[in-house]
Design an enzyme around this catalytic site. Structure first.
Site, PDB file in Angstrom:
ATOM      1  N   THR A  30      35.322  36.442 -56.428  1.00 12.24           N
ATOM      2  CA  THR A  30      33.922  36.227 -56.048  1.00 12.24           C
ATOM      3  C   THR A  30      33.750  36.672 -54.600  1.00 12.24           C
ATOM      4  O   THR A  30      34.583  36.354 -53.752  1.00 12.24           O
ATOM      5  CB  THR A  30      33.506  34.757 -56.225  1.00 12.24           C
ATOM      6  OG1 THR A  30      33.620  34.446 -57.605  1.00 12.24           O
ATOM      7  CG2 THR A  30      32.071  34.517 -55.785  1.00 12.24           C
TER       8      THR A  30
ATOM      9  N   PHE B  60      31.682  36.437 -51.243  1.00 12.62           N
ATOM     10  CA  PHE B  60      30.760  35.556 -50.523  1.00 12.62           C
ATOM     11  C   PHE B  60      30.243  36.282 -49.287  1.00 12.62           C
ATOM     12  O   PHE B  60      30.960  37.106 -48.717  1.00 12.62           O
ATOM     13  CB  PHE B  60      31.494  34.292 -50.055  1.00 12.62           C
ATOM     14  CG  PHE B  60      31.882  33.356 -51.161  1.00 12.62           C
ATOM     15  CD1 PHE B  60      31.094  32.254 -51.460  1.00 12.62           C
ATOM     16  CD2 PHE B  60      33.031  33.569 -51.909  1.00 12.62           C
ATOM     17  CE1 PHE B  60      31.455  31.379 -52.478  1.00 12.62           C
ATOM     18  CE2 PHE B  60      33.390  32.696 -52.929  1.00 12.62           C
ATOM     19  CZ  PHE B  60      32.600  31.604 -53.220  1.00 12.62           C
TER      20      PHE B  60
END
Ligand code: PEP
Ligand code: MN
Length: 634
Positions: free
Chosen positions: A531, A533
């Site tokens: 992921t 960010f």
């Protein structure tokens, strides 16, 4: 030995206990800080277990079986994180120490320091007192060299590391440098070790040329026994029968040390191999094996170096290595520490509801133990406090109204794609992206410590996590899936339920936080699950935070509804050799079938050199905003 104290022991009882131990001539340590209910006790003479158990407040006595005590993992279970200014070594961070073998001149040190900083080093290394095999070789610039190091720190902001070869130099070292190094040849110079212990400055302790891991840890114990626990172990190769490389790099020392000690471990592949071409492969392997950092020799003119030229990387080679490290780090659950100077900048507004100007806050979604929480911990140093909030919009609100300095938001996942809500919020709020990080998402099946996989009847997890663990769940068809909002709350609710048939999907950190067990590790279908960010702030990243070798910009724009209008914008990037790394479209609210485009480019569009490009984009778009220019490592 470790004394386990009764739960909720009062401070008064604890100090009475400590004075009884002091009377018996014991050294007492609180390895986990004063809030924990354990004490580390080192006794000069053997103490009777029965006597210890009879002291009020003592619940159990656990002996430490190793010959080193203070540095042992038995004494302290959590990793030690060493702070040098706002740089941290240890835990989930990877720290890069780089520079030439020796300070040769002011100009040489300054050039190399600026180069290694540009590519991501946060500590500068260079010897001023050089322990050379031959008395006729260059011995270092001595105090003059230390003064140059202090100047390098002043000019570049890098913290400086240098070798101490004699206790006679302790005062000079205290005056000029941040970290002292004890070289391989001095690893068992016990007077020097004791002196380093008394100095109290962080110490890089290199492994001796022919020392065992146990001897090395005993040397670390000498430093710790004087009250200095800021020790960084540095493996730099040992003597073997193999003459091809200068030494043999013992990479297996990393997992061995990780088990035996709580101290951080860095690897020096330069002295280990002695050959420039062999440095990067071994550095990459060291990070994959779990090292907390690297010490790399770099020289802008290695052919002319006064020592260790053949093993010194050219700055560009060093830059390429750091890009690789940036990519490898998240695979093993770590992040490269960058010189994130944004939060030390002077021109910030005062913060409304905060007690002090220096206290910085980051807000993230959810609660403790989530992947967002982990991202916040990995990106910021521990002097930035982190707070969970219930929604993405709350993150933007807190940053906008100054009740937080930073927000951290997930923007895309390598399997599930973009998180559209955050793209829309980036457009709605006039905040800026100032940094990014990539986090590997590893899902685990978490349940009570006594629970067994075959007894699990239901699993709690958010729908994307259930989706990502499809194969595991298909193979266990008796487990019922119960969707919830977040992984950490799933783990928490199972922890609170006392139901041995319930499990949750979540991170190792969430399991630890709620004192639960991992029943099955890494149950996600695809291990390439990352992921990305981004960090949001009220102002653009300052020049210092942007002046990196790998700039990136995020922009948002809309074009007129006519043929070729998006192509016209793409053409600007192509003609200016700007690499487009992401393009995303989102519907414009209230304007059906019209779209905003979000693009990530490998360029700093806020740089003066990009003025022409920016005005070209403005001419060819109806709406255009730079969401941020920041540095990335890859
Ligand atoms: C150095 O770091 O320059 C050095 C002399 O290292 P070692 O003590 O590992 O040989
Ligand atoms: Mn050297």
């Amino acid at each position: 030995m470790i004394l386990v104290l009764e739960k909720g022991i009062t401070q008064l009882k604890k100090s009475q206990l400590k004075s009884i131990l002091a009377e018996k001539g014991c050294m007492v340590h609180e390895p986990g800080g004063s809030g924990q209910n354990i004490l580390g006790v080192i006794a000069k003479k053997k103490l009777d277990k029965e006597f210890l158990m009879s002291i009020e407040g003592v619940e159990d006595v656990v002996p430490i079986s190793t010959s080193y005590k203070l540095v042992s993992r038995q004494m302290k279970q959590e990793d030690t994180i060493i702070k040098i200014g706002n740089i941290e070594i240890g835990g989930d961070k990877i720290t890069i120490i780089a520079g030439p073998c020796a300070v040769e001149s002011r100009e040489q040190a300054m050039i190399i320091a600026k180069e290694v900083k540009k590519y991501g080093a946060t500590l500068f290394r260079a010897g001023a007192f050089k322990p050379r095999s031959s008395p006729y070789s260059f011995q270092g610039l001595e105090e003059e060299g230390l003064k140059i190091l202090a100047e390098v720190r002043e000019v570049t902001g890098l913290r400086v590391v240098t070798e101490i070869t004699s206790p006679m130099h302790a005062d000079l070292m205290m005056k000029y440098v941040d970290v002292i190094q004890i070289g391989a040849r001095n690893m068992q110079n016990f007077e020097l070790l004791k002196c380093a212990g008394r100095m109290g400055k962080p110490v890089v302790l290199k492994r001796g040329l022919a020392s065992t891991i146990e001897e090395w840890l005993m040397s670390a114990e000498y430093i710790a026994a004087e009250g200095n626990r800021n020790i960084i172990l540095c493996e730099r190769g040992i003597r073997t029968f193999e003459p091809y490389t200068r030494n043999t790099l013992d990479l297996s020392a990393i997992p061995v040390l990780k088990q035996l000690t709580h101290l951080p471990v860095v690897i020096d592949p330069s002295h280990a191999t002695g050959i420039r071409e062999k440095v990067s492969p071994m550095a990459r392997a060291a990070i994959a094996a779990g090292a907390d950092g690297l010490m790399i020799e770099v020289h802008h003119k290695p052919e002319e170096a006064l020592s260790d030229g053949p093993q010194s990387l050219y700055p560009k080679q060093f830059g390429r290595l750091i890009r690789d490290i940036y990519v490898i780090a998240p695979v093993v659950g770590k992040q490269l520490v960058h010189n994130y100077t944004g939060y030390s900048s002077e021109n910030r507004e005062p913060l409304s509801s905060k007690t002090s100007r220096d206290e910085k806050r980051v807000v993230y979604l959810g609660e403790q133990g989530t992947f967002s929480h982990k991202a916040a911990i990995q990106y910021f140093s521990s002097d930035v406090e982190n707070y969970p909030v219930p929604s993405f919009r709350d993150i933007f609100e807190h940053v906008k109204n100054s009740s937080a300095d930073f927000g951290i938001i997930p923007i895309e996942n390598s399997l599930a794609g973009s998180i559209h809500e955050n793209y829309d919020l980036l457009l709605e709020y006039e905040l800026f992206i100032t940094g990014e990080l990539s986090l590997r998402v590893i899902h685990n099946l978490i349940a009570h410590k006594v629970a067994k996989l075959e007894d699990i009847k239901q699993v709690f997890a958010p729908p994307p996590a259930l989706q990502q663990c499809r194969r595991f769940l298909d193979a266990n068809p008796d487990i019922q899936m119960i969707p919830v909002n977040a992984t950490a709350s799933a783990v928490k609710s199972v922890a609170e339920s006392a139901n041995l048939e319930s499990a949750a999907i979540g991170s190792v950190e969430a399991a630890q936080l709620f004192d639960m067990a991992v029943l099955e590790e890494a149950i996600e279908d695809n291990p390439r699950n990352f992921t990305r960010f981004v960090i949001i702030e009220r102002q653009m990243a300052n020049q210092e935070a942007r002046s990196n070798s790998s700039p990136k910009s995020s922009i948002v724009f809309s074009t007129s509804n006519k043929p070729g209008s998006l192509f016209e914008v793409m053409k600007i990037f192509s003609e200016n050799q700007i690499n487009l790394v992401k393009l995303e479209s989102r519907p414009i609210h209230g304007k059906p079938w019209q779209y905003m485009f979000y693009a990530d480019l490998e360029a700093d569009l806020t740089d003066a050199a990009s003025k022409g490009v920016v005005s070209e984009i403005e001419k060819n778009t109806e709406f255009f905003r730079i969401l941020g220019s920041y540095s990335c490592g890859s």
